[in-house]
Scaffold this active site. Structure first.
Site, mmCIF file in Angstrom:
data_model
loop_
_atom_site.group_PDB
_atom_site.id
_atom_site.type_symbol
_atom_site.label_atom_id
_atom_site.label_comp_id
_atom_site.label_asym_id
_atom_site.label_seq_id
_atom_site.Cartn_x
_atom_site.Cartn_y
_atom_site.Cartn_z
ATOM 1 C CG HIS A 102 -2.920 -3.169 3.994
ATOM 2 N ND1 HIS A 102 -1.861 -2.438 4.463
ATOM 3 C CD2 HIS A 102 -3.770 -2.278 3.443
ATOM 4 C CE1 HIS A 102 -2.048 -1.163 4.221
ATOM 5 N NE2 HIS A 102 -3.200 -1.031 3.593
ATOM 6 C CB CYS A 134 -1.012 -0.057 1.130
ATOM 7 S SG CYS A 134 -2.414 1.032 0.836
ATOM 8 C CD GLU A 179 0.222 -5.191 5.668
ATOM 9 O OE1 GLU A 179 0.284 -5.918 4.653
ATOM 10 O OE2 GLU A 179 0.047 -3.958 5.606
#
Ligand code: GLN
Length: 198
Positions: free
Chosen positions: A172, A78, A174
């Site tokens: 994302h 991002c 993560e």
């Protein structure tokens, strides 16, 4: 392999956990000395203008830019994608990037915060399984250079791209607990790149 996570702003902890799940003990990079210890780097999601300004303040901007152009394997999610892009559309005035990826990205392309969304995408790592992708004020890629490989797209807009040593996603990974993208970065981008320079 020593992997750093740029730790000045953004979702640093989430990237640290994702890398740990891939068997890596990441180093949080806040100073040039920490940068010089790492073989590869992750640029987190967050706010790209804030991250680049903090990098200038902490004396990390030029060192990171130099390492990236010197071939350090780097993954940006991002805001991290924006920081890796050679060109940004809808940039804040004077906004600087490390560059290195021959792409043009549009900031906040999918809309504002309220327009954040999740979807399942097909990521070209050889698996048939879709990946859950979380988009938060995400950029998309509007132009790619001839050396850029598109690994995933949403409505024909590339959202995951790579070059020889750099990987970037608009979304994302993560945040989802699915570590396929981090594993792809380690195994398919960083390892081969580092083997080559040995
Ligand atoms: N819109 C943010 C920026 O321009 C990126 C958002 C994110 O990282 N979730 O930096």
């Amino acid at each position: 392999m020593k992997v750093g996570v740029l730790a000045l702003q953004g979702d640093v902890r989430e990237h640290v956990s994702a890398l740990a799940a891939c068997g890596i003990s990441p180093i949080e990079v806040k100073r040039p000395e920490e940068l010089s210890e790492v073989d590869a780097l992750v640029l987190p999601g967050g706010e790209s203008t804030t991250i680049s300004q903090l990098c200038e303040i902490f004396g990390l901007f030029e060192p990171i830019k130099a390492r990236i152009s010197g071939g350090m394997p780097t993954y940006g999610s991002c805001a991290g994608m924006i920081l890796l892009a050679d060109e940004i559309l809808d940039a804040k005035e004077g906004q600087k990037t490390f560059g290195g990826l021959d792409i043009t990205v549009r900031r906040n392309a999918f809309g504002r915060q309220v327009d954040s969304f999740e979807t399942d995408i097909d990521f070209a790592d050889g698996s048939d399984e879709l990946i859950r992708a979380v988009f938060i004020r995400a950029p998309w890629v509007e132009k790619t250079g001839s050396e850029i490989q598109v690994l995933a797209a949403v409505d024909a807009h590339p959202v995951a791209v790579r070059s020889q040593t750099l990987l970037a996603t608009s979304f994302h990974p993560e945040l989802t607990g699915d570590h396929r993208i981090h594993r792809y970065f380690i195994e398919q981008v960083a390892k081969p790149a580092l083997e080559k320079v040995k």
